[in-house]
Design a protein around this motif. Structure first.
Motif, mmCIF file in Angstrom:
data_model
loop_
_atom_site.group_PDB
_atom_site.id
_atom_site.type_symbol
_atom_site.label_atom_id
_atom_site.label_comp_id
_atom_site.label_asym_id
_atom_site.label_seq_id
_atom_site.Cartn_x
_atom_site.Cartn_y
_atom_site.Cartn_z
ATOM 1 N N LEU A 89 0.740 -1.174 0.035
ATOM 2 C CA LEU A 89 -0.016 -0.016 -0.094
ATOM 3 C C LEU A 89 1.187 1.184 -0.098
ATOM 4 O O LEU A 89 0.693 2.317 -0.675
ATOM 5 C CB LEU A 89 -0.896 -0.078 1.199
ATOM 6 C CG LEU A 89 -2.091 -1.012 1.211
ATOM 7 C CD1 LEU A 89 -2.922 -0.941 2.308
ATOM 8 C CD2 LEU A 89 -3.111 -0.766 -0.173
ATOM 9 N N MET A 90 1.827 1.243 0.738
ATOM 10 C CA MET A 90 2.933 2.554 0.776
ATOM 11 C C MET A 90 3.522 2.697 -0.439
ATOM 12 O O MET A 90 3.917 3.824 -0.771
ATOM 13 C CB MET A 90 3.782 2.025 1.933
ATOM 14 C CG MET A 90 4.786 3.351 1.966
ATOM 15 S SD MET A 90 6.092 2.917 3.253
ATOM 16 C CE MET A 90 5.176 2.845 4.754
ATOM 17 N N TYR A 91 3.884 1.661 -1.023
ATOM 18 C CA TYR A 91 4.491 1.410 -2.502
ATOM 19 C C TYR A 91 3.583 2.046 -3.556
ATOM 20 O O TYR A 91 4.020 3.023 -4.304
ATOM 21 C CB TYR A 91 4.784 -0.033 -2.940
ATOM 22 C CG TYR A 91 5.325 -0.171 -4.325
ATOM 23 C CD1 TYR A 91 6.530 0.236 -4.724
ATOM 24 C CD2 TYR A 91 4.583 -0.961 -5.170
ATOM 25 C CE1 TYR A 91 7.014 0.167 -5.773
ATOM 26 C CE2 TYR A 91 5.035 -0.990 -6.478
ATOM 27 C CZ TYR A 91 6.208 -0.664 -6.762
ATOM 28 O OH TYR A 91 6.662 -0.780 -8.246
ATOM 29 N N LEU A 92 2.257 1.777 -3.557
ATOM 30 C CA LEU A 92 1.237 2.233 -4.292
ATOM 31 C C LEU A 92 0.954 3.977 -4.092
ATOM 32 O O LEU A 92 0.837 4.493 -5.049
ATOM 33 C CB LEU A 92 -0.032 1.615 -4.230
ATOM 34 C CG LEU A 92 0.063 0.307 -4.624
ATOM 35 C CD1 LEU A 92 -1.557 -0.381 -4.424
ATOM 36 C CD2 LEU A 92 0.281 -0.044 -5.932
ATOM 37 N N GLU A 93 0.950 4.361 -2.957
ATOM 38 C CA GLU A 93 1.027 5.783 -2.704
ATOM 39 C C GLU A 93 2.342 6.410 -3.293
ATOM 40 O O GLU A 93 2.129 7.461 -3.986
ATOM 41 C CB GLU A 93 1.020 5.932 -1.054
ATOM 42 C CG GLU A 93 -0.440 5.707 -0.439
ATOM 43 C CD GLU A 93 -0.437 5.921 0.875
ATOM 44 O OE1 GLU A 93 -0.676 7.234 1.250
ATOM 45 O OE2 GLU A 93 -0.255 4.924 1.788
ATOM 46 N N ASN A 94 3.371 5.865 -2.878
ATOM 47 C CA ASN A 94 4.879 6.540 -3.536
ATOM 48 C C ASN A 94 4.576 6.527 -5.016
ATOM 49 O O ASN A 94 5.167 7.534 -5.648
ATOM 50 C CB ASN A 94 5.849 5.669 -3.042
ATOM 51 C CG ASN A 94 6.144 5.966 -1.499
ATOM 52 O OD1 ASN A 94 5.792 6.949 -1.044
ATOM 53 N ND2 ASN A 94 6.729 4.949 -0.836
ATOM 54 N N ARG A 103 -6.596 5.070 -0.629
ATOM 55 C CA ARG A 103 -5.694 4.002 0.479
ATOM 56 C C ARG A 103 -7.074 3.768 1.555
ATOM 57 O O ARG A 103 -7.120 2.635 1.792
ATOM 58 C CB ARG A 103 -4.557 4.496 0.865
ATOM 59 C CG ARG A 103 -3.904 3.791 1.894
ATOM 60 C CD ARG A 103 -2.964 4.423 2.872
ATOM 61 N NE ARG A 103 -3.800 5.313 3.766
ATOM 62 C CZ ARG A 103 -3.031 6.436 4.184
ATOM 63 N NH1 ARG A 103 -2.054 6.843 3.868
ATOM 64 N NH2 ARG A 103 -3.950 7.244 5.000
ATOM 65 N N GLU A 104 -7.765 4.642 1.996
ATOM 66 C CA GLU A 104 -8.478 4.498 3.135
ATOM 67 C C GLU A 104 -9.583 3.658 2.747
ATOM 68 O O GLU A 104 -10.209 2.696 3.362
ATOM 69 C CB GLU A 104 -8.763 5.775 3.708
ATOM 70 C CG GLU A 104 -7.665 6.574 4.619
ATOM 71 C CD GLU A 104 -7.238 5.695 5.748
ATOM 72 O OE1 GLU A 104 -8.173 5.071 6.314
ATOM 73 O OE2 GLU A 104 -5.949 5.476 5.719
ATOM 74 N N ALA A 140 -4.790 5.767 -12.533
ATOM 75 C CA ALA A 140 -4.084 4.961 -11.756
ATOM 76 C C ALA A 140 -4.656 3.431 -11.891
ATOM 77 O O ALA A 140 -3.928 2.553 -11.473
ATOM 78 C CB ALA A 140 -4.730 5.572 -10.347
ATOM 79 N N TYR A 141 -5.834 3.540 -12.224
ATOM 80 C CA TYR A 141 -6.437 2.034 -12.596
ATOM 81 C C TYR A 141 -5.522 1.224 -13.490
ATOM 82 O O TYR A 141 -5.221 0.102 -13.396
ATOM 83 C CB TYR A 141 -8.014 1.919 -13.106
ATOM 84 C CG TYR A 141 -8.619 0.774 -13.485
ATOM 85 C CD1 TYR A 141 -9.001 -0.088 -12.564
ATOM 86 C CD2 TYR A 141 -8.517 0.339 -14.788
ATOM 87 C CE1 TYR A 141 -9.543 -1.422 -13.024
ATOM 88 C CE2 TYR A 141 -9.045 -0.940 -15.293
ATOM 89 C CZ TYR A 141 -9.333 -1.860 -14.424
ATOM 90 O OH TYR A 141 -10.044 -3.162 -14.683
ATOM 91 N N LEU A 156 9.564 -3.061 -1.557
ATOM 92 C CA LEU A 156 8.262 -1.993 -1.830
ATOM 93 C C LEU A 156 8.257 -1.004 -1.199
ATOM 94 O O LEU A 156 7.561 -0.107 -1.379
ATOM 95 C CB LEU A 156 7.333 -3.032 -1.505
ATOM 96 C CG LEU A 156 6.940 -4.394 -2.118
ATOM 97 C CD1 LEU A 156 5.691 -5.005 -1.693
ATOM 98 C CD2 LEU A 156 6.881 -4.009 -3.724
ATOM 99 N N HIS A 157 9.303 -0.710 -0.115
ATOM 100 C CA HIS A 157 9.139 0.557 0.711
ATOM 101 C C HIS A 157 10.672 0.673 1.091
ATOM 102 O O HIS A 157 11.729 0.250 0.852
ATOM 103 C CB HIS A 157 8.254 0.479 1.809
ATOM 104 C CG HIS A 157 8.170 -0.734 2.457
ATOM 105 N ND1 HIS A 157 9.396 -1.003 3.453
ATOM 106 C CD2 HIS A 157 7.700 -2.049 2.682
ATOM 107 C CE1 HIS A 157 9.230 -2.248 4.050
ATOM 108 N NE2 HIS A 157 8.178 -2.930 3.450
#
Length: 157
Positions: A89-94, A103-104, A140-141, A156-157
């Motif tokens: 999830l952090m990777y996707l945010e970055n 994310r939420e 993003a999709y 990933l992070h």
């Protein structure tokens, strides 16, 4: 329930087939496909709640966009989302695939899944389902769809 969501996503949404709008017809079709009625109703309710998340009145915190906040997971969230999943999830945010709100939404939908086992691959599909249902997140999709079928290299992070 997750199997039903996957079936619906692959057979209707992802394949660009026309979505059956009538719940009774859809329930009958899913029953013929071998799914249990109670699980079908749970999956349909999950999808309805996903659509409701876009309403700012339902989850007003999704309208906030913290600039430098760090997400602290509850004990229940950490139990469902293992270290690899949280790192992803952090990777996707970055990468910009997910923002604060999406994310939420993903975490909300993961926590509502009625599955004893939850894997990183399952998380990827939930992210894809959420992004598909958020207007304006087509890029993003597409990016997430590419990530779904390839494994990222390195950390990933």
């Amino acid at each position: 329930m997750f199997d039903i969501l996957m079936y619906l996503f692959e057979n209707y949404i992802h394949s660009d087939m026309e979505v059956v709008v009538d719940h009774d017809e859809l329930t009958d079709e899913l029953t013929r496909a071998g799914f249990h009625r109670q699980e079908i109703l749970k999956a349909l309710a999950w999808l309805e709640r996903l659509a409701e998340l876009q309403d700012s009145q339902t989850k007003p915190y999704l309208n906030r966009s913290p600039n430098s906040a760090i997400r602290i997971y509850t004990a229940e969230e950490a139990a469902r989302l293992d270290c690899d999943s949280r790192g992803f999830l952090m990777y996707l945010e970055n990468l910009g695939v997910l923002d604060f709100a999406t994310r939420e939404m993903v975490i909300d939908r993961v926590m509502e899944l009625d599955t004893p086992q939850f894997t990183l691959d399952d998380l990827k599909w939930v992210v894809l389902m959420v992004l598909f249902n958020v207007p304006g997140r087509e890029d993003a999709y597409d990016q997430m769809e590419g990530l779904l079928f390839e494994e990222p290299e390195g950390l990933l992070h």
